[in-house]
Design an enzyme around this catalytic site. Structure first.
Site, PDB file in Angstrom:
ATOM      1  N   LYS A 239      -4.787   9.917   3.032  1.00 26.40           N
ATOM      2  CA  LYS A 239      -5.458   9.044   3.998  1.00 26.40           C
ATOM      3  C   LYS A 239      -6.486   9.796   4.824  1.00 26.40           C
ATOM      4  O   LYS A 239      -6.230  10.915   5.264  1.00 26.40           O
ATOM      5  CB  LYS A 239      -4.382   8.416   4.896  1.00 26.40           C
TER       6      LYS A 239
ATOM      7  N   ASP B 139      -2.027  10.831  -2.143  1.00 22.19           N
ATOM      8  CA  ASP B 139      -2.413   9.819  -3.135  1.00 22.19           C
ATOM      9  C   ASP B 139      -2.709  10.459  -4.480  1.00 22.19           C
ATOM     10  O   ASP B 139      -2.637   9.803  -5.520  1.00 22.19           O
ATOM     11  CB  ASP B 139      -3.613   9.020  -2.634  1.00 22.19           C
TER      12      ASP B 139
ATOM     13  N   ARG C 122       0.867  -1.173   0.000  1.00 21.24           N
ATOM     14  CA  ARG C 122       0.000   0.000   0.000  1.00 21.24           C
ATOM     15  C   ARG C 122       0.907   1.227   0.000  1.00 21.24           C
ATOM     16  O   ARG C 122       2.124   1.125   0.088  1.00 21.24           O
ATOM     17  CB  ARG C 122      -1.020  -0.002   1.139  1.00 21.24           C
ATOM     18  N   GLY C 123       0.262   2.404  -0.119  1.00 19.41           N
ATOM     19  CA  GLY C 123       1.043   3.627  -0.286  1.00 19.41           C
ATOM     20  C   GLY C 123       1.137   3.915  -1.780  1.00 19.41           C
ATOM     21  O   GLY C 123       1.452   3.000  -2.572  1.00 19.41           O
ATOM     22  N   ALA C 124       0.830   5.145  -2.168  1.00 15.32           N
ATOM     23  CA  ALA C 124       0.654   5.455  -3.588  1.00 15.32           C
ATOM     24  C   ALA C 124       1.848   5.063  -4.473  1.00 15.32           C
ATOM     25  O   ALA C 124       1.671   4.322  -5.457  1.00 15.32           O
ATOM     26  CB  ALA C 124       0.296   6.932  -3.746  1.00 15.32           C
TER      27      ALA C 124
HETATM   28  O1  MRU Z   1      -4.517   3.210   2.158  1.00 13.28           O
HETATM   29  P1  MRU Z   1      -3.026   3.404   2.066  1.00 13.28           P
HETATM   30  O2  MRU Z   1      -2.280   2.871   3.226  1.00 13.28           O
HETATM   31  O3  MRU Z   1      -2.485   2.954   0.737  1.00 13.28           O
HETATM   32  O4  MRU Z   1      -2.875   4.983   2.105  1.00 13.28           O
HETATM   33  C1  MRU Z   1      -1.596   5.523   2.046  1.00 13.28           C
HETATM   34  C2  MRU Z   1      -1.599   7.002   2.154  1.00 13.28           C
HETATM   35  O5  MRU Z   1      -2.625   7.642   2.240  1.00 13.28           O
HETATM   36  C3  MRU Z   1      -0.268   7.673   2.045  1.00 13.28           C
HETATM   37  O6  MRU Z   1      -0.232   8.826   2.820  1.00 13.28           O
HETATM   38  C4  MRU Z   1      -0.031   8.065   0.572  1.00 13.28           C
HETATM   39  O7  MRU Z   1      -0.254   6.968  -0.265  1.00 13.28           O
HETATM   40  C5  MRU Z   1       1.318   8.576   0.360  1.00 13.28           C
HETATM   41  S1  MRU Z   1       2.528   7.308   0.527  1.00 13.28           S
HETATM   42  C6  MRU Z   1       3.998   8.041   0.255  1.00 13.28           C
END
Ligand code: MRU
Length: 349
Positions: free
Chosen positions: A249, A238, A47-49
């Site tokens: 998030k 994201d 996970r994480g963009a």
């Molecule tokens: O649902 P997730 O854990 O994928 O959400 C992640 C986030 O919201 C992060 O802040 C975002 O992707 C940036 S990661 C560098």
């Protein structure tokens, strides 16, 4: 710090560090099928963009290997289908589309005249995307140093470290860079309901990095700002759209409101792969809705009465007017973002 790899390509397989098991267990899952990769993204194994963008690129490389097409035209059709499947796994993070579009563009190059040539070009492109994100993370850390004062107390939301980006981190990279520069910072880590990325993952990374920190429940950030002298908040993204509105998030917007009320600087740190100039404002961003069980349960334990209705938006949009600056690998963008983001994205490094 011990480096851990989040996304690994080895012997024609994709290996993903299963983030659902952290911090208790470090285990990798192997994938040879792009459909299973899409599922792993949806279920948040990864996970994480930026990390899901890199993963989707390798998913496309797997799709090219899975395809039985006899010629390039047939392979391109299979790849289009695979791209749609991967793209649909999580709708809010633009990095997914960014990586899939980039890989497809490479696949369509007329110079690639055989199925085998396309297959190896796709793998090359996935490696290049991974490498670009690594470099971007480091540069974000460098550009952020001027914004973080010596001894700063910082609130961070969600997880934006190497786990979320494949390397170094974006918002967590800002914290990491300041720590590595000897700035004696302290990080307040929002726990980040409901998936607890802050409590489970950000703490795990900060412990390994030796950055002093404390986890707080999401609702504590206003109190901490009022009573503990917070200097800045830093979050990832994201999707950052043309006017600077930023999806991140769920809970990010509340944090930005509290920061504004207390005169605390609010920074977004994101690579340009997260900037979507084609979308004019945050109203047009699709917000992913996730399963009710993420809210009704903590782990295996149900905490709400049977039949409780749930709303579970995974992201929110923070209007640009609440964002003090957006830190990218190409430099720091300040309001008005319509012009500063365009300059950074289209103007080159
Ligand atoms: O649902 P997730 O854990 O994928 O959400 C992640 C986030 O919201 C992060 O802040 C975002 O992707 C940036 S990661 C560098």
């Amino acid at each position: 710090m011990d480096e851990y790899q989040v996304i690994v390509w080895e012997e024609e397989q994709l290996q993903l560090l299963d983030q659902r098991r952290l911090p208790h267990e470090v285990r990798y899952n192997s994938y040879e099928d792009h459909g299973e990769v899409a599922e792993a993204i949806r279920e948040m194994v990864v996970r994480g963009a930026p990390a899901i963008g890199i993963t989707a690129a390798y998913g496309m490389a797997l799709a090219a290997r899975q395809s039985a097409a006899a010629d390039v035209a047939g392979l391109l059709e299979d790849l289009e289908r695979a791209g749609e499947r991967l793209r649909a796994a999580r709708p809010t993070a633009v990095n997914l589309s960014y990586a899939i579009d980039r890989v497809l563009e490479r696949a369509r190059k007329p110079a690639l005249e055989t199925v085998e040539a396309v297959r190896s070009a796709l793998l090359e492109e996935a490696h290049a995307i991974y490498e670009d994100e690594r470099r971007a993370n480091r540069r974000i850390g460098e550009h952020s140093l001027e914004l973080v004062p010596q001894g700063a107390s910082i609130i961070h939301h969600c997880n934006t470290g190497a786990l979320a980006t494949g390397a170094y981190g974006t918002a967590l990279g800002v914290i990491r860079a300041a720590h590595e520069a000897g700035k004696e910072i302290f990080a307040y880590v929002d726990e980040t309901r409901p998936r607890l990325q802050g409590a489970r993952l950000t703490t795990w990374e900060l412990q390994r990095l030796g950055v002093p920190h404390a986890v707080i429940v999401d609702g504590a950030s206003g109190h901490v700002m009022r009573t503990h002298g917070v200097h800045l908040c830093v979050v990832g993204a994201d999707r950052v759209v043309a006017n600077g509105d930023t999806a991140n998030k769920i809970g990010t917007y509340n944090l930005a409101l509290a920061a504004r009320a207390h005169g605390v600087a609010f920074y977004v740190a994101a690579p340009t792969s997260t900037i979507d100039l084609a979308t004019p404002s945050g109203d047009a961003i699709e917000i992913e809705q996730r399963p009710d069980e993420e809210v009704t349960h903590v782990g295996e334990v149900q905490i709400t009465p049977d039949g409780t209705e749930v709303r579970n938006p995974a992201f929110d949009v923070t209007p640009a007017s609440y964002i003090s600056a957006i830190i990218t690998e190409r430099g720091v963008a300040y309001p008005p973002y319509e012009t500063s983001l365009r300059r950074l994205v289209l103007g080159g490094e």
